[in-house]
Design a protein around this motif. Structure first.
Motif, PDB file in Angstrom:
ATOM      1  N   ARG A 341       0.821  -1.214   0.000  1.00  0.00           N
ATOM      2  CA  ARG A 341       0.000   0.000   0.000  1.00  0.00           C
ATOM      3  C   ARG A 341       0.855   1.264   0.000  1.00  0.00           C
ATOM      4  NH1 ARG A 341      -2.931  -3.924   2.360  1.00  0.00           N
ATOM      5  NH2 ARG A 341      -5.218  -3.842   2.161  1.00  0.00           N
ATOM      6  N   GLU A 342       0.278   2.346  -0.521  1.00  0.00           N
ATOM      7  CA  GLU A 342       0.900   3.667  -0.408  1.00  0.00           C
ATOM      8  C   GLU A 342       0.716   4.145   1.029  1.00  0.00           C
ATOM      9  OE1 GLU A 342       2.621   5.279  -2.648  1.00  0.00           O
ATOM     10  OE2 GLU A 342       2.346   3.717  -4.176  1.00  0.00           O
ATOM     11  N   PRO A 344       0.682   7.088   2.764  1.00  0.00           N
ATOM     12  CA  PRO A 344      -0.274   8.122   3.203  1.00  0.00           C
ATOM     13  C   PRO A 344      -1.706   7.596   3.290  1.00  0.00           C
ATOM     14  CG  PRO A 344       1.249   9.019   1.591  1.00  0.00           C
ATOM     15  CD  PRO A 344       1.482   7.547   1.611  1.00  0.00           C
ATOM     16  N   ALA A 345      -2.133   6.866   2.262  1.00  0.00           N
ATOM     17  CA  ALA A 345      -3.499   6.320   2.276  1.00  0.00           C
ATOM     18  C   ALA A 345      -3.643   5.239   3.329  1.00  0.00           C
ATOM     19  CB  ALA A 345      -3.844   5.767   0.891  1.00  0.00           C
ATOM     20  N   ALA A 346      -2.598   4.418   3.503  1.00  0.00           N
ATOM     21  CA  ALA A 346      -2.658   3.351   4.493  1.00  0.00           C
ATOM     22  C   ALA A 346      -2.753   3.925   5.903  1.00  0.00           C
ATOM     23  CB  ALA A 346      -1.429   2.455   4.373  1.00  0.00           C
ATOM     24  N   ALA A 348      -4.018   6.822   6.808  1.00  0.00           N
ATOM     25  CA  ALA A 348      -5.362   7.379   6.991  1.00  0.00           C
ATOM     26  C   ALA A 348      -6.373   6.263   7.236  1.00  0.00           C
ATOM     27  CB  ALA A 348      -5.757   8.199   5.764  1.00  0.00           C
ATOM     28  N   GLU A 349      -6.235   5.145   6.531  1.00  0.00           N
ATOM     29  CA  GLU A 349      -7.161   4.027   6.701  1.00  0.00           C
ATOM     30  C   GLU A 349      -7.013   3.393   8.078  1.00  0.00           C
ATOM     31  OE1 GLU A 349      -8.421  -0.195   4.523  1.00  0.00           O
ATOM     32  OE2 GLU A 349      -6.873   1.073   3.624  1.00  0.00           O
ATOM     33  N   GLU A 378       5.921  10.491   5.267  1.00  0.00           N
ATOM     34  CA  GLU A 378       4.772  10.329   4.378  1.00  0.00           C
ATOM     35  C   GLU A 378       3.458  10.192   5.142  1.00  0.00           C
ATOM     36  OE1 GLU A 378       7.409   8.388   4.591  1.00  0.00           O
ATOM     37  OE2 GLU A 378       8.077   7.620   2.643  1.00  0.00           O
ATOM     38  N   ALA A 379       3.543   9.710   6.391  1.00  0.00           N
ATOM     39  CA  ALA A 379       2.330   9.504   7.181  1.00  0.00           C
ATOM     40  C   ALA A 379       1.909  10.753   7.940  1.00  0.00           C
ATOM     41  CB  ALA A 379       2.533   8.346   8.171  1.00  0.00           C
ATOM     42  N   ALA A 382      -1.658  12.513   7.394  1.00  0.00           N
ATOM     43  CA  ALA A 382      -2.782  11.738   7.924  1.00  0.00           C
ATOM     44  C   ALA A 382      -2.833  11.839   9.437  1.00  0.00           C
ATOM     45  CB  ALA A 382      -2.659  10.277   7.489  1.00  0.00           C
ATOM     46  N   SER A 385      -4.108  15.213  10.621  1.00  0.00           N
ATOM     47  CA  SER A 385      -5.530  15.434  10.369  1.00  0.00           C
ATOM     48  C   SER A 385      -6.412  14.975  11.532  1.00  0.00           C
ATOM     49  CB  SER A 385      -5.949  14.709   9.086  1.00  0.00           C
ATOM     50  OG  SER A 385      -5.951  13.294   9.283  1.00  0.00           O
TER      51      SER A 385
END
Length: 496
Positions: A341-342, A344-346, A348-349, A378-379, A382, A385
């Protein structure tokens, strides 16, 4: 709030299907079955049950490279043929019924089965399916009494007296399944190496001795001794299919006791040093054996997870599952989940999945924190936020502070107390009341004057539960007393 409320086996680390398929093809009994399947042809004669004709056993043994002069060769060939038939590597046509006319013995025929092509042309999963079918055959054979017992149980008419034999097929199969399940559990239990063999007396005692029994009685030790001897015979049969590596009971030890082990021997076997205990037999599941027993347990409806099987699932499924894993197993599963997984998206998930005021929430957040611990810049978006999120804001501040970020807003007191309750609740759920927990409690409360005067008001579902635990475990007696009072207040303010 305990992991015991979620009964599941620890996750197993399996080899890849390709590695396991190679192991399956290399298992001596399976390899013999394949060789006999390739040998089968128009001249192969079989009996009514598909068994190889007696006259053909010497030739079959020769095909397998066995010494025809060895009395066991025919038995090895017969067993390999049975595995070949049961797995579909060989197709047999049984002899036709002649209506009872004539005395001449009739034979059927055999030929390579369609599934034989899967051995070289199929996917690793196809090979493993064939091996699992072979394992079923071997396990069924292992549950049958040995020949000497069968001969002793013949009645005057030459029929087996099952009452005299005291053999119940279902009971024997269940016994062996339970033994293998216990061996699987001992293998995957945290803190043990999968390569570490299990002494046969320990395995037998795990089946026979009741959990609540202190010192085993002589009668129970005799049952342990009997179980050891049964397992010694059964594991000898299971080793050629690649399920286990087995060191049998020392023949000299058997000679010293002049037959079955005495109860005293079963008792002594659990108390001697490593070198001595090995004389009583040692067994371990191979990587292929772990795969095989897990497959059987899954088929029986047992929850037997494997590291990596959550890689394609969502973060909610990941955190729910690894909440009940050991820390190292959870880390291994999380790493495999993140690998595809990428970040940043991981991240946030994961944070979204960590929310919730249910009983499992604290442990999900602890595993989320574990998952994000190695993450780099990179994290950060997220994590930032959720700084104002009442459930995740504390976690976010800890993550940012650990990376030396300077512009992290200070948490308000309510968030500090909430995070303290959530952290202790997570530790209790993960590991129970460990020796380290009192120190954590002391550390979390030491820097807050009047901590217990305020914490009981925290709107967290575990507040009273955590305060009660602090009342039992806090190393400072005064603080422990204050915790018990605060727990009473927290309980009183909760609606009935």
């Amino acid at each position: 709030m305990s992991a015991n409320s979620h009964p599941t086996l620890p996750p197993v680390r399996l080899h890849s299907d390709a590695e396991l398929a190679r192991d399956a093809l290399g298992a001596p009994l399976f390899a013999r079955a394949v060789r006999l399947a390739r040998w089968a042809g128009p001249d192969t004669r079989v009996g009514v049950g598909g068994e190889l004709a007696t006259a053909q056993l010497p030739e079959a043994a020769a095909v397998l490279g066995l010494d025809a002069a060895d009395a066991d060769s025919a038995g090895y060939a017969s067993q390999a043929w049975r595995v070949a038939v049961d797995t579909g590597l060989v197709d047999v046509t049984e002899p036709e019924d002649d209506g009872g006319e004539g005395d001449e013995e009739r034979f059927g025929t055999a030929a390579p089965g369609e599934d034989l092509a899967l051995v070289t042309g199929g996917a690793p999963g196809d090979v493993l399916d064939l091996w699992l079918a072979a394992l079923d055959t071997v396990l069924a054979d292992a549950a049958v009494p040995d020949l000497d017992d069968l001969v002793d149980a013949l009645d005057a008419g030459g029929e087996i007296d099952f009452d005299r034999l005291d053999w119940n097929p279902g009971r024997e199969a269940d016994f062996l399944d339970e033994v293998l399940a216990n061996l699987y559990l001992l293998t995957v239990t945290e803190g043990r190496s999968a390569d570490e063999p299990v002494p046969l007396p320990v395995l037998a005692a795990s089946i026979v001795v009741p959990d609540d029994m202190g010192e085993p009685t002589d009668a129970v030790l005799e049952q342990v001794s009997d179980a050891m001897m049964r397992l010694d015979d059964q594991f000898r049969q299971l080793e050629p299919i690649g399920l286990v590596e087995f060191r049998p009971v020392d023949e000299e030890l058997m000679a010293e006791t002049d037959g079955p082990l005495e109860p005293e021997a079963a008792s002594a076997a659990t108390a001697v040093d490593d070198e001595d205990v090995s004389r009583y037999g040692m067994v371990r599941l191979t990587p292929l054996g772990l795969y095989g027993i897990r497959a059987r347990m899954l088929e029986a409806g047992v929850d037997a997870p494997a590291v990596g099987e959550l890689a394609e699932k969502g973060a909610d499924a990941l955190l729910d599952a690894v909440s009940f894993y050991s820390e190292s197993a959870a880390q291994a599963e999380i790493e495999q989940w993140l690998a595809g997984r990428e970040l940043p998206a991981a991240a946030a998930e994961l944070l979204a999945a960590a929310r919730g005021d249910d009983e499992g929430g604290p442990l999900r957040r602890l595993r989320c924190q574990q998952a994000l611990a190695p993450a780099g810049p990179e994290a950060e978006p997220a994590v930032r936020s959720v700084l104002d999120d009442p459930e995740l804001g504390g976690l976010a501040r800890v993550w940012l502070a650990e990376r030396g970020v300077s512009d992290v807003p200070a948490p308000d007191p309510e968030m500090v107390f909430w995070l303290t309750v959530d952290t202790i609740a997570a530790q209790l759920a993960a590991d129970g009341e460990t020796e380290e927990l009192p120190l954590l409690m002391e550390t979390l409360t030491a820097h807050h004057t009047g901590f217990f005067d305020q914490v009981w008001r925290v709107e967290h579902p575990a507040t009273a539960y955590v305060l009660e635990a602090m009342g039992r475990l806090h190393p400072d007696k005064k603080a422990a007393k204050e915790a018990r009072k605060a727990a009473f207040k927290a309980r009183s303010r909760r609606p009935a």
